[in-house]
Design a protein around this motif. Structure first.
Motif, mmCIF file in Angstrom:
data_model
loop_
_atom_site.group_PDB
_atom_site.id
_atom_site.type_symbol
_atom_site.label_atom_id
_atom_site.label_comp_id
_atom_site.label_asym_id
_atom_site.label_seq_id
_atom_site.Cartn_x
_atom_site.Cartn_y
_atom_site.Cartn_z
ATOM 1 N N ASP A 169 0.886 4.082 -2.906
ATOM 2 C CA ASP A 169 0.632 5.354 -2.632
ATOM 3 C C ASP A 169 1.775 6.300 -3.040
ATOM 4 O O ASP A 169 1.697 7.389 -3.534
ATOM 5 C CB ASP A 169 0.682 5.712 -1.218
ATOM 6 N N TYR A 170 2.881 6.111 -3.077
ATOM 7 C CA TYR A 170 4.254 6.489 -3.455
ATOM 8 C C TYR A 170 4.197 6.857 -4.988
ATOM 9 O O TYR A 170 4.274 7.841 -5.403
ATOM 10 C CB TYR A 170 5.567 5.973 -3.011
ATOM 11 N N GLY A 171 3.735 5.686 -5.771
ATOM 12 C CA GLY A 171 3.778 5.535 -6.910
ATOM 13 C C GLY A 171 2.494 6.510 -7.707
ATOM 14 O O GLY A 171 2.761 7.273 -8.711
ATOM 15 N N LEU A 212 0.994 -1.075 -0.032
ATOM 16 C CA LEU A 212 0.044 -0.088 0.013
ATOM 17 C C LEU A 212 0.986 1.347 -0.054
ATOM 18 O O LEU A 212 0.514 2.079 -0.727
ATOM 19 C CB LEU A 212 -1.054 0.084 1.214
ATOM 20 N N PHE A 213 1.963 1.116 0.824
ATOM 21 C CA PHE A 213 2.704 2.460 0.802
ATOM 22 C C PHE A 213 3.464 2.589 -0.606
ATOM 23 O O PHE A 213 3.430 3.952 -1.037
ATOM 24 C CB PHE A 213 4.012 2.315 1.837
ATOM 25 N N LYS A 222 12.279 13.677 -0.722
ATOM 26 C CA LYS A 222 13.319 12.534 0.077
ATOM 27 C C LYS A 222 12.869 11.747 0.975
ATOM 28 O O LYS A 222 12.999 10.602 1.138
ATOM 29 C CB LYS A 222 14.589 13.313 0.212
ATOM 30 N N LEU A 223 11.942 12.759 1.819
ATOM 31 C CA LEU A 223 11.384 11.855 3.204
ATOM 32 C C LEU A 223 10.407 10.823 2.597
ATOM 33 O O LEU A 223 10.582 9.632 3.159
ATOM 34 C CB LEU A 223 10.629 12.943 3.949
ATOM 35 N N ASP A 224 9.798 11.040 1.778
ATOM 36 C CA ASP A 224 8.704 10.095 1.454
ATOM 37 C C ASP A 224 9.419 8.751 0.883
ATOM 38 O O ASP A 224 8.883 7.598 0.990
ATOM 39 C CB ASP A 224 7.560 10.547 0.171
ATOM 40 N N THR A 225 10.313 8.958 0.162
ATOM 41 C CA THR A 225 11.124 7.894 -0.613
ATOM 42 C C THR A 225 11.893 7.239 0.487
ATOM 43 O O THR A 225 11.740 6.049 0.555
ATOM 44 C CB THR A 225 12.377 8.871 -1.420
ATOM 45 N N PRO A 284 6.539 7.231 10.826
ATOM 46 C CA PRO A 284 6.362 8.327 11.784
ATOM 47 C C PRO A 284 7.049 9.683 11.453
ATOM 48 O O PRO A 284 6.360 10.717 11.864
ATOM 49 C CB PRO A 284 6.457 7.734 13.043
ATOM 50 N N LEU A 285 7.868 9.667 10.648
ATOM 51 C CA LEU A 285 8.655 10.874 10.429
ATOM 52 C C LEU A 285 7.870 11.822 9.428
ATOM 53 O O LEU A 285 8.557 12.845 9.168
ATOM 54 C CB LEU A 285 9.989 10.449 9.697
ATOM 55 N N ARG A 286 6.684 11.477 8.983
ATOM 56 C CA ARG A 286 5.825 12.339 8.310
ATOM 57 C C ARG A 286 5.493 13.536 9.117
ATOM 58 O O ARG A 286 5.079 14.373 8.464
ATOM 59 C CB ARG A 286 4.789 11.672 7.584
ATOM 60 N N VAL A 287 5.656 13.513 10.439
ATOM 61 C CA VAL A 287 5.393 14.714 11.116
ATOM 62 C C VAL A 287 6.190 16.041 10.760
ATOM 63 O O VAL A 287 5.642 16.879 10.729
ATOM 64 C CB VAL A 287 5.517 14.551 12.605
ATOM 65 N N VAL A 288 7.126 15.725 9.924
ATOM 66 C CA VAL A 288 8.147 16.838 9.745
ATOM 67 C C VAL A 288 7.416 17.816 8.635
ATOM 68 O O VAL A 288 7.437 18.926 8.584
ATOM 69 C CB VAL A 288 9.435 16.336 9.227
ATOM 70 N N LYS A 289 6.720 16.822 7.621
ATOM 71 C CA LYS A 289 5.985 17.629 6.706
ATOM 72 C C LYS A 289 4.676 18.472 7.125
ATOM 73 O O LYS A 289 4.520 19.479 6.751
ATOM 74 C CB LYS A 289 5.370 16.482 5.681
ATOM 75 N N VAL A 290 4.217 17.891 8.377
ATOM 76 C CA VAL A 290 3.198 18.876 8.755
ATOM 77 C C VAL A 290 3.798 20.019 9.619
ATOM 78 O O VAL A 290 3.218 20.982 9.142
ATOM 79 C CB VAL A 290 2.569 17.904 9.919
#
Length: 218
Positions: free
Chosen positions: A60-62, A56-57, A79-82, A92-98
């Motif tokens: 979503d990326y594609g 699923l990840f 880069k973070l999503d990659t 959980p590091l997606r918090v940086v995008k927020v």
């Protein structure tokens, strides 16, 4: 009113399902690490669930890559999503995008948005610490000279590392464990910066409003 791009619509629709998938992935990994005596059929099931969540990840990326219209440049600008799609435990590091969204927001930011970042960072810290404790325990247990004999030792190590305290009473001795430790140190600093930055901005906003509302003296 500006039209929402297809990429933004996709991200809004998939954020919650992918968050649930990341929790399922983490739960499956926890079972594989902690339940060593589990029958092989259940271990195979956990591995299959983890593979499905990772798929699923990847989808979503594609999809976001295609909707962005950036081509190969998408990898450089995300880069973070990659990294997250390659290492799902770091989702959980997606918090940086927020946090970046708060900083780039035009005009005076809303208090609820700052509160959301702080709460998200707190939850992320717990999940990230738990995930790294699992990963390092999986590599450290049974290693010659290890101080990490139980999962409780791994949790204590993760807590002291994330908070940048670093007591040094429990440290990884394997190469894999030390690489995880370096990553967790960097993540701890990033999360700490997100929380303190948002909290400071919130305090400045509160004090500014109080100063504007205070009646001027004669």
């Amino acid at each position: 009113m500006d039209e929402v791009s297809p990429q933004v619509r996709w991200e809004q629709r998939t954020e919650l399902p992918l968050a649930l998938a990341s929790l399922v992935f983490l739960a499956g990994y926890a079972v594989l690490v902690l339940a060593q005596d589990l029958p092989s059929v259940w271990r195979d099931l956990c591995a299959a669930v983890m593979a499905a969540a990772w798929a699923l990840f990847a989808v979503d990326y594609g999809a976001r890559w295609r909707l962005s219209g950036q081509g190969p440049r998408f990898v450089r600008t995300h880069k973070l999503d990659t990294v997250v799609v390659l290492l799902p435990l770091l989702r959980p590091l997606r918090v940086v995008k927020v946090y970046e969204a708060v900083q780039r927001r035009r005009g005076q930011p809303r208090l609820s948005l700052h509160a959301r970042v702080i709460a998200y960072a707190g939850v992320t810290t717990v999940l990230l610490g738990f995930a790294c404790a699992l990963a390092v325990y999986d590599r450290e247990r049974g290693a010659p000279g290890t101080d990490m004999h139980t999962f409780g030792d791994a949790l204590w190590w993760a807590a002291s590392t994330l908070t940048t305290v670093g007591y040094g009473d429990v440290v990884p001795v394997t190469t894999g464990g030390r690489l995880i430790a370096v990553a967790l140190m960097a993540c701890g600093l990033a999360l700490l910066g997100a929380v303190t930055g948002s909290f400071s901005s919130w305090l400045i906003q509160v004090f500014s409003r109080e100063g504007d509302e205070r009646p001027s003296g004669n």
